[in-house]
Each structure stands twice: as C-alpha cells, then as structure tokens.
Design a protein around this motif. Structure first.
Motif, PDB file in Angstrom:
ATOM      1  N   ILE A 158     -30.230   8.090 -11.303  1.00 49.82           N
ATOM      2  CA  ILE A 158     -31.272   9.122 -11.446  1.00 49.82           C
ATOM      3  C   ILE A 158     -32.088   9.224 -10.165  1.00 49.82           C
ATOM      4  O   ILE A 158     -32.345  10.315  -9.654  1.00 49.82           O
ATOM      5  CB  ILE A 158     -32.181   8.795 -12.656  1.00 49.82           C
ATOM      6  CG1 ILE A 158     -31.396   8.955 -13.946  1.00 49.82           C
ATOM      7  CG2 ILE A 158     -33.396   9.697 -12.670  1.00 49.82           C
ATOM      8  CD1 ILE A 158     -32.130   8.493 -15.162  1.00 49.82           C
ATOM      9  N   VAL A 159     -32.475   8.056  -9.600  1.00 51.72           N
ATOM     10  CA  VAL A 159     -33.304   8.074  -8.392  1.00 51.72           C
ATOM     11  C   VAL A 159     -32.537   8.704  -7.238  1.00 51.72           C
ATOM     12  O   VAL A 159     -33.086   9.492  -6.457  1.00 51.72           O
ATOM     13  CB  VAL A 159     -33.747   6.636  -8.045  1.00 51.72           C
ATOM     14  CG1 VAL A 159     -34.342   6.593  -6.656  1.00 51.72           C
ATOM     15  CG2 VAL A 159     -34.742   6.143  -9.052  1.00 51.72           C
ATOM     16  N   LEU A 160     -31.225   8.398  -7.136  1.00 55.14           N
ATOM     17  CA  LEU A 160     -30.457   8.923  -6.016  1.00 55.14           C
ATOM     18  C   LEU A 160     -30.220  10.420  -6.139  1.00 55.14           C
ATOM     19  O   LEU A 160     -30.243  11.147  -5.151  1.00 55.14           O
ATOM     20  CB  LEU A 160     -29.112   8.201  -5.929  1.00 55.14           C
ATOM     21  CG  LEU A 160     -29.150   6.792  -5.373  1.00 55.14           C
ATOM     22  CD1 LEU A 160     -27.826   6.106  -5.617  1.00 55.14           C
ATOM     23  CD2 LEU A 160     -29.452   6.829  -3.893  1.00 55.14           C
ATOM     24  N   ALA A 161     -29.979  10.893  -7.368  1.00 53.36           N
ATOM     25  CA  ALA A 161     -29.521  12.268  -7.534  1.00 53.36           C
ATOM     26  C   ALA A 161     -30.652  13.253  -7.793  1.00 53.36           C
ATOM     27  O   ALA A 161     -30.422  14.443  -7.782  1.00 53.36           O
ATOM     28  CB  ALA A 161     -28.517  12.337  -8.687  1.00 53.36           C
ATOM     29  N   ARG A 162     -31.909  12.775  -7.994  1.00 55.90           N
ATOM     30  CA  ARG A 162     -32.978  13.733  -8.317  1.00 55.90           C
ATOM     31  C   ARG A 162     -33.413  14.486  -7.064  1.00 55.90           C
ATOM     32  O   ARG A 162     -33.177  14.055  -5.942  1.00 55.90           O
ATOM     33  CB  ARG A 162     -34.161  12.988  -8.925  1.00 55.90           C
ATOM     34  CG  ARG A 162     -34.826  12.150  -7.873  1.00 55.90           C
ATOM     35  CD  ARG A 162     -36.181  11.689  -8.218  1.00 55.90           C
ATOM     36  NE  ARG A 162     -36.644  10.888  -7.076  1.00 55.90           N
ATOM     37  CZ  ARG A 162     -37.763  10.230  -7.052  1.00 55.90           C
ATOM     38  NH1 ARG A 162     -38.554  10.240  -8.072  1.00 55.90           N
ATOM     39  NH2 ARG A 162     -38.092   9.546  -5.980  1.00 55.90           N
ATOM     40  N   LYS A 163     -34.052  15.602  -7.311  1.00 59.04           N
ATOM     41  CA  LYS A 163     -34.597  16.384  -6.190  1.00 59.04           C
ATOM     42  C   LYS A 163     -35.916  15.781  -5.747  1.00 59.04           C
ATOM     43  O   LYS A 163     -36.711  15.323  -6.559  1.00 59.04           O
ATOM     44  CB  LYS A 163     -34.823  17.828  -6.654  1.00 59.04           C
ATOM     45  CG  LYS A 163     -33.778  18.800  -6.202  1.00 59.04           C
ATOM     46  CD  LYS A 163     -34.357  20.209  -6.154  1.00 59.04           C
ATOM     47  CE  LYS A 163     -33.404  21.129  -5.451  1.00 59.04           C
ATOM     48  NZ  LYS A 163     -32.399  21.674  -6.357  1.00 59.04           N
TER      49      LYS A 163
ATOM     50  N   ALA B  75     -19.040   4.207 -10.742  1.00 59.48           N
ATOM     51  CA  ALA B  75     -18.756   5.644 -10.638  1.00 59.48           C
ATOM     52  C   ALA B  75     -20.048   6.443 -10.732  1.00 59.48           C
ATOM     53  O   ALA B  75     -20.261   7.388  -9.961  1.00 59.48           O
ATOM     54  CB  ALA B  75     -17.784   6.063 -11.733  1.00 59.48           C
ATOM     55  N   ALA B  76     -20.944   6.051 -11.654  1.00 58.69           N
ATOM     56  CA  ALA B  76     -22.199   6.798 -11.814  1.00 58.69           C
ATOM     57  C   ALA B  76     -23.036   6.725 -10.551  1.00 58.69           C
ATOM     58  O   ALA B  76     -23.516   7.749 -10.041  1.00 58.69           O
ATOM     59  CB  ALA B  76     -22.970   6.252 -13.015  1.00 58.69           C
ATOM     60  N   VAL B  77     -23.200   5.512  -9.998  1.00 61.95           N
ATOM     61  CA  VAL B  77     -24.021   5.365  -8.795  1.00 61.95           C
ATOM     62  C   VAL B  77     -23.344   6.041  -7.603  1.00 61.95           C
ATOM     63  O   VAL B  77     -23.991   6.727  -6.804  1.00 61.95           O
ATOM     64  CB  VAL B  77     -24.280   3.869  -8.517  1.00 61.95           C
ATOM     65  CG1 VAL B  77     -24.985   3.706  -7.193  1.00 61.95           C
ATOM     66  CG2 VAL B  77     -25.114   3.279  -9.623  1.00 61.95           C
ATOM     67  N   GLY B  78     -22.002   5.891  -7.502  1.00 65.95           N
ATOM     68  CA  GLY B  78     -21.281   6.505  -6.388  1.00 65.95           C
ATOM     69  C   GLY B  78     -21.422   8.014  -6.392  1.00 65.95           C
ATOM     70  O   GLY B  78     -21.677   8.637  -5.357  1.00 65.95           O
ATOM     71  N   LEU B  79     -21.299   8.628  -7.581  1.00 66.55           N
ATOM     72  CA  LEU B  79     -21.422  10.082  -7.644  1.00 66.55           C
ATOM     73  C   LEU B  79     -22.867  10.512  -7.415  1.00 66.55           C
ATOM     74  O   LEU B  79     -23.109  11.580  -6.839  1.00 66.55           O
ATOM     75  CB  LEU B  79     -20.886  10.586  -8.981  1.00 66.55           C
ATOM     76  CG  LEU B  79     -19.365  10.401  -9.123  1.00 66.55           C
ATOM     77  CD1 LEU B  79     -18.913  10.731 -10.530  1.00 66.55           C
ATOM     78  CD2 LEU B  79     -18.623  11.264  -8.140  1.00 66.55           C
ATOM     79  N   GLY B  80     -23.839   9.670  -7.826  1.00 66.75           N
ATOM     80  CA  GLY B  80     -25.238   9.975  -7.517  1.00 66.75           C
ATOM     81  C   GLY B  80     -25.477   9.994  -6.018  1.00 66.75           C
ATOM     82  O   GLY B  80     -26.123  10.898  -5.481  1.00 66.75           O
ATOM     83  N   ILE B  81     -24.930   8.973  -5.316  1.00 67.46           N
ATOM     84  CA  ILE B  81     -25.040   8.929  -3.854  1.00 67.46           C
ATOM     85  C   ILE B  81     -24.380  10.160  -3.249  1.00 67.46           C
ATOM     86  O   ILE B  81     -24.905  10.778  -2.313  1.00 67.46           O
ATOM     87  CB  ILE B  81     -24.390   7.640  -3.308  1.00 67.46           C
ATOM     88  CG1 ILE B  81     -25.199   6.428  -3.716  1.00 67.46           C
ATOM     89  CG2 ILE B  81     -24.268   7.696  -1.794  1.00 67.46           C
ATOM     90  CD1 ILE B  81     -24.559   5.120  -3.325  1.00 67.46           C
ATOM     91  N   ASN B  88     -28.079  16.626   1.543  1.00 64.53           N
ATOM     92  CA  ASN B  88     -28.563  16.488   2.916  1.00 64.53           C
ATOM     93  C   ASN B  88     -27.578  17.012   3.948  1.00 64.53           C
ATOM     94  O   ASN B  88     -27.980  17.583   4.953  1.00 64.53           O
ATOM     95  CB  ASN B  88     -28.859  15.018   3.209  1.00 64.53           C
ATOM     96  CG  ASN B  88     -30.095  14.555   2.479  1.00 64.53           C
ATOM     97  OD1 ASN B  88     -31.059  15.284   2.356  1.00 64.53           O
ATOM     98  ND2 ASN B  88     -30.043  13.342   1.953  1.00 64.53           N
ATOM     99  N   LYS B  89     -26.291  16.781   3.724  1.00 65.78           N
ATOM    100  CA  LYS B  89     -25.304  17.055   4.778  1.00 65.78           C
ATOM    101  C   LYS B  89     -24.365  18.211   4.457  1.00 65.78           C
ATOM    102  O   LYS B  89     -23.588  18.631   5.304  1.00 65.78           O
ATOM    103  CB  LYS B  89     -24.464  15.794   5.043  1.00 65.78           C
ATOM    104  CG  LYS B  89     -25.220  14.652   5.687  1.00 65.78           C
ATOM    105  CD  LYS B  89     -25.372  14.858   7.177  1.00 65.78           C
ATOM    106  CE  LYS B  89     -24.049  14.660   7.875  1.00 65.78           C
ATOM    107  NZ  LYS B  89     -24.205  14.819   9.318  1.00 65.78           N
ATOM    108  N   GLU B  96     -17.200  13.276   8.190  1.00 68.00           N
ATOM    109  CA  GLU B  96     -18.259  14.124   8.739  1.00 68.00           C
ATOM    110  C   GLU B  96     -19.638  13.513   8.535  1.00 68.00           C
ATOM    111  O   GLU B  96     -20.642  14.076   8.966  1.00 68.00           O
ATOM    112  CB  GLU B  96     -18.209  15.511   8.087  1.00 68.00           C
ATOM    113  CG  GLU B  96     -16.988  16.312   8.516  1.00 68.00           C
ATOM    114  CD  GLU B  96     -16.874  17.620   7.760  1.00 68.00           C
ATOM    115  OE1 GLU B  96     -17.901  18.098   7.251  1.00 68.00           O
ATOM    116  OE2 GLU B  96     -15.750  18.131   7.676  1.00 68.00           O
ATOM    117  N   VAL B  97     -19.672  12.380   7.847  1.00 64.42           N
ATOM    118  CA  VAL B  97     -20.951  11.694   7.619  1.00 64.42           C
ATOM    119  C   VAL B  97     -21.095  10.651   8.719  1.00 64.42           C
ATOM    120  O   VAL B  97     -20.519   9.570   8.639  1.00 64.42           O
ATOM    121  CB  VAL B  97     -20.973  11.033   6.224  1.00 64.42           C
ATOM    122  CG1 VAL B  97     -22.317  10.405   5.992  1.00 64.42           C
ATOM    123  CG2 VAL B  97     -20.668  12.070   5.181  1.00 64.42           C
TER     124      VAL B  97
END
Lengths: 166, 102
Positions: A158-163, B75-81, B88-89, B96-97
C-alpha cells in the motif's frame, strides 16, 4: 495410468514454462503461467498433497495471476522489443542449458535412491486434516510469524503503490 | 513401462528452475521477471512435496505452504514497487531504470 498422467502434465508444465520465458507480450506469458500452475496442481494430487493442490489452484492460478494480469492491464505494458544478443549467447545458450540440466538430473539420480515409486493414492498424509494438525501444533510459531510477514507485505504494497498526497 | 519415481519429479523441478532462471536473466520486462521468480518458487515447491511423499511425512507440505505465502507476499510487494516505478519513470523495462547509474 500414473505414468501417462505424470508425462502429460509434466510436458504441459515444461512447455508452458518455456512459453512464459519466450513470449514477448506479458499477457501471453501470464496465460502460460496459469497453465504451469494448473498442471503442477495435478502433479501435487498425484503425490497425495490434496491440500497443496487446492491451495495452488486458489492462490496461484486464482489470486496471484489475477494480480499480475491486473497490473499488466493497468500499466498497459506492450510487447518487448527484441534486442540483439551476442553471438556466443545465441550459439551456446540452449546447448549449455540442456547440458546443465542433464548434469543436475544425473547427480540427483545418483544421490537419491530409485526405490521410492510414486503412484496415485500411495500416500494420503496430505489431507487438509493432516496438514492442519501439523500446522497448528508443531509449526504454530512459524505460522503466526507468517501472519506478521503478510501484514508487513500488505503495508509495504500500500505504501509503495499509493499516490503521494501533498 | 518404468514406474514414476521421486527422481522424475526432481528432474521436472530442475527443468522449471533452469527455465525460470533464464527468464530472470534474459528478459527485460519487469512483469515477466516477476513471473519467472514465481516459476522458480514453484520448482522449489515440487521438490518439497516430492520429498514429503518420499519420506512419508507431512512436514514438506507445511514448508510448501510457507513458500506459497512468501511467493504471494513477494508478488504483491514486487508489483507495488513496479507501479511506483511506472509512476516515476513511465517504463516497465528493467534496462531503462538507471536512476542509480552514475
């Protein structure tokens, strides 16, 4: 019967896995990955792991792949452009890979006795009852720690993906 | 016809592990890299369940459950990142990162 089932689903799993890596479009890879997960669930059933097979279908083929496809559609990720690989990689990559696989299988074969045969119904210790009993007695502490892991993962996602709000 | 032994399952696991490794190393789309990691974790699961069957013990399946849980969290954290990165990019290609490249 067991041999035929194993061969069919092992071949489906390997071909789908190769397809995951070879396809240029992410959606094609995701659909192939669902094929891998499904055929692996059948192989787990052959090994007597009923609960894991059900979890495999529900968690992997259901939840995780929906998450992947959702992100692919959200990011509108197109096909990957081919970029030239070096001559050595094109020439030696696949043969070396097959040689490495052969070496691995050779050593596993030498190290592990061939006496243990697998046939359907030969081992019934994988029912939900047996798994649950082991999970909530012997492995209670790891199970509880896993819940903290999931909590941290949810918060992190949630923290990573939020705006960013300003 | 030879009966299926545990070694066959270990061979299948080795094949999936190598295919997944190739995917991680050669692909540039981060989504496909994450899928290849899932392939590798599934190869581990086959090993655990095959040994659980060979040793007639349920312990291997418990470890497989933990591996599944870890795979889902990863998978959840990876897709969040990945979503944060895309914001951003504007790219999902790993090459390309180069934010940290000097």
């Amino acid at each position: 019967m067991d041999v035929i089932l194993f061969l069919i689903f092992a071949i489906i799993a390997v071909v789908s896995a190769i397809n995951v890596v070879v396809q240029t479009h992410p959606i094609s890879s995701a659909v192939s990955l669902i094929g891998v997960m499904g055929s692996l669930a059948v192989l787990y059933l052959l090994l007597g792991a009923e609960f894991i097979a059900a979890a495999q279908v529900i968690v992997y083929a259901g939840a995780v792949m929906v998450l992947f496809i959702f992100v692919i559609l959200l990011l509108n990720a197109g096909a990957e452009t081919k970029r030239g690989r070096s001559f050595m990689v094109q020439l030696l990559g696949v043969p070396l890979l097959i040689a490495l696989l052969g070496l691995l299988v050779f050593f596993v074969d030498r190290l592990f006795p061939r006496s243990v045969t697998v046939h359907f119904g030969g081992f019934s210790g994988g029912s939900a009852q047996a798994v649950g009993r082991a999970l909530f007695t012997t492995y209670l502490l790891p199970f509880e720690v896993t819940s903290i892991l999931i909590l941290i993962a949810i918060l992190g996602a949630i923290v990573l993906a939020r705006k960013e709000l300003d | 016809m030879h009966p299926i032994t545990t070694v066959h399952y270990l061979a299948l696991s080795a094949a999936l592990l190598l295919i997944g490794t190739v995917g991680v190393l050669t692909r540039r789309n981060i989504v496909i890299i994450l899928m290849s990691i899932e392939l590798i974790l599934n190869a581990v699961n086959i090993n655990l369940i095959a040994f659980s069957h060979a040793l007639r013990s349920v312990d291997g399946q418990i470890f497989a459950i933990f591996v599944i849980t870890d795979a889902v969290a990863e998978a959840a954290v990876g897709l969040g990142i990945l979503i944060a990165l895309f914001r951003n990019k504007e790219t999902v290609q790993a090459d390309e990162v180069d934010l940290l490249k000097w």
